[in-house]
Design a protein around this motif. Structure first.
Motif, PDB file in Angstrom:
ATOM      1  N   GLN A  30       0.762  -1.164   0.284  1.00 41.14           N
ATOM      2  CA  GLN A  30       0.350  -0.102   0.159  1.00 41.14           C
ATOM      3  C   GLN A  30       0.834   1.267   0.000  1.00 41.14           C
ATOM      4  OE1 GLN A  30      -2.203  -1.671   3.270  1.00 41.14           O
ATOM      5  NE2 GLN A  30      -4.118  -0.576   2.368  1.00 41.14           N
ATOM      6  N   TYR A  36       4.517  -0.469  -9.581  1.00 36.34           N
ATOM      7  CA  TYR A  36       5.471   0.266  -9.740  1.00 36.34           C
ATOM      8  C   TYR A  36       7.019   0.264  -9.843  1.00 36.34           C
ATOM      9  CZ  TYR A  36       0.775   3.245  -9.539  1.00 36.34           C
ATOM     10  OH  TYR A  36       0.597   3.676  -9.596  1.00 36.34           O
ATOM     11  N   HIS A  48       4.601   7.997  -5.985  1.00 38.26           N
ATOM     12  CA  HIS A  48       2.960   6.978  -6.294  1.00 38.26           C
ATOM     13  C   HIS A  48       2.924   6.550  -4.340  1.00 38.26           C
ATOM     14  CE1 HIS A  48       2.647   6.529 -10.558  1.00 38.26           C
ATOM     15  NE2 HIS A  48       4.413   6.347 -10.945  1.00 38.26           N
ATOM     16  N   SER A  51      -0.425   5.363  -2.582  1.00 38.15           N
ATOM     17  CA  SER A  51      -1.137   4.770  -3.693  1.00 38.15           C
ATOM     18  C   SER A  51      -2.021   4.130  -3.769  1.00 38.15           C
ATOM     19  CB  SER A  51      -0.438   5.338  -4.806  1.00 38.15           C
ATOM     20  OG  SER A  51      -0.243   3.819  -5.247  1.00 38.15           O
ATOM     21  N   ASP A  54      -4.965   5.891  -0.544  1.00 32.58           N
ATOM     22  CA  ASP A  54      -5.416   6.338  -1.514  1.00 32.58           C
ATOM     23  C   ASP A  54      -4.565   7.271  -2.934  1.00 32.58           C
ATOM     24  OD1 ASP A  54      -6.422   9.061  -2.760  1.00 32.58           O
ATOM     25  OD2 ASP A  54      -7.287   9.391  -0.394  1.00 32.58           O
ATOM     26  N   GLU A  55      -5.000   7.137  -3.929  1.00 34.46           N
ATOM     27  CA  GLU A  55      -4.144   7.174  -5.166  1.00 34.46           C
ATOM     28  C   GLU A  55      -3.639   9.356  -5.052  1.00 34.46           C
ATOM     29  OE1 GLU A  55      -5.127   6.243  -9.004  1.00 34.46           O
ATOM     30  OE2 GLU A  55      -5.557   4.235  -8.256  1.00 34.46           O
ATOM     31  N   LYS A  56      -4.466   9.749  -4.232  1.00 32.52           N
ATOM     32  CA  LYS A  56      -3.929  11.270  -4.505  1.00 32.52           C
ATOM     33  C   LYS A  56      -3.169  12.069  -2.948  1.00 32.52           C
ATOM     34  CE  LYS A  56      -7.180  12.729  -6.923  1.00 32.52           C
ATOM     35  NZ  LYS A  56      -6.562  12.778  -8.816  1.00 32.52           N
ATOM     36  N   GLU A  59       0.438  13.849  -4.666  1.00 30.03           N
ATOM     37  CA  GLU A  59      -0.603  14.397  -4.804  1.00 30.03           C
ATOM     38  C   GLU A  59      -0.113  16.067  -4.051  1.00 30.03           C
ATOM     39  OE1 GLU A  59      -3.818  16.395  -7.371  1.00 30.03           O
ATOM     40  OE2 GLU A  59      -2.844  13.647  -8.409  1.00 30.03           O
TER      41      GLU A  59
END
Length: 176
Positions: A30, A36, A48, A51, A54-56, A59
């Motif tokens: 996780q 990746y 990444h 991610s 939570d994929e965000k 970011e």
């Protein structure tokens, strides 16, 4: 994999940063999903990070931020990509109720500050600002001024972190 982190940074024993809070049993898949693993650029690895939760997260991770987790953070495989991803996402430290043993050792060896503070994940909220004083073994929530004792790191772990990781420590020790 080349350089592990964005750049060698002198270890701070007192750091303040906004936090993100993740749950219990966050495993290395996780933290850095296996899909990746072929990526070798540390900067891209950091994009990444977490991610699998939570994929965000990467970011939206606050600059100079701190990750707070529940119990058993870093369980699962022993892949070093997980602490490398956290470093390159910009995490200054990870504070958790508890850590998986191999993840803890890998992280210290790679220069990522980890601090155990049982129950911390239930006492703080996403977006708060924490000050971690490693030498005093104290975490303070800046918004409320509440403080919580945390485990102090041992002398050897501190030496490794102060050097920026086990490899820089060995290079310094053996003059290479």
């Amino acid at each position: 994999m080349g350089e592990i982190r964005k750049g060698a940074v002198k270890m701070e024993t007192r750091m303040t940063g906004k936090i993100i809070v993740v749950g219990n049993n966050i495993d290395t898949d996780q933290i850095y999903p296996g899909c990746y693993l072929a990526i070798s650029d540390p900067k891209e690895i950091g994009t990444h990070c977490l991610s699998g939760v939570d994929e965000k997260i990467a970011e939206n991770f606050p600059e100079g931020g701190i990750v707070v987790a529940g119990k058993n953070f870093g369980c699962g495989s022993s892949r070093e990509h997980a602490p490398i991803a956290l470093l390159n996402m910009g995490a200054r430290a990870v504070i958790a109720d508890s850590f998986a043993r191999i993840f803890f050792r890998n992280s210290i060896n790679l220069g990522l500050v980890l601090v155990t503070c049982p129950g911390i994940s239930q006492k703080v909220k996403d977006g708060q600002t924490l000050t971690l004083d490693i030498e005093k073994g104290l975490i303070t929530v800046e918004e409320t001024k509440e403080s919580y004792p945390c485990d102090k790191l041992g002398d050897q772990a501190m030496k490794i972190l102060e050097a920026g990781g086990i490899k820089p420590l060995m290079r310094k020790r053996f003059g290479k």
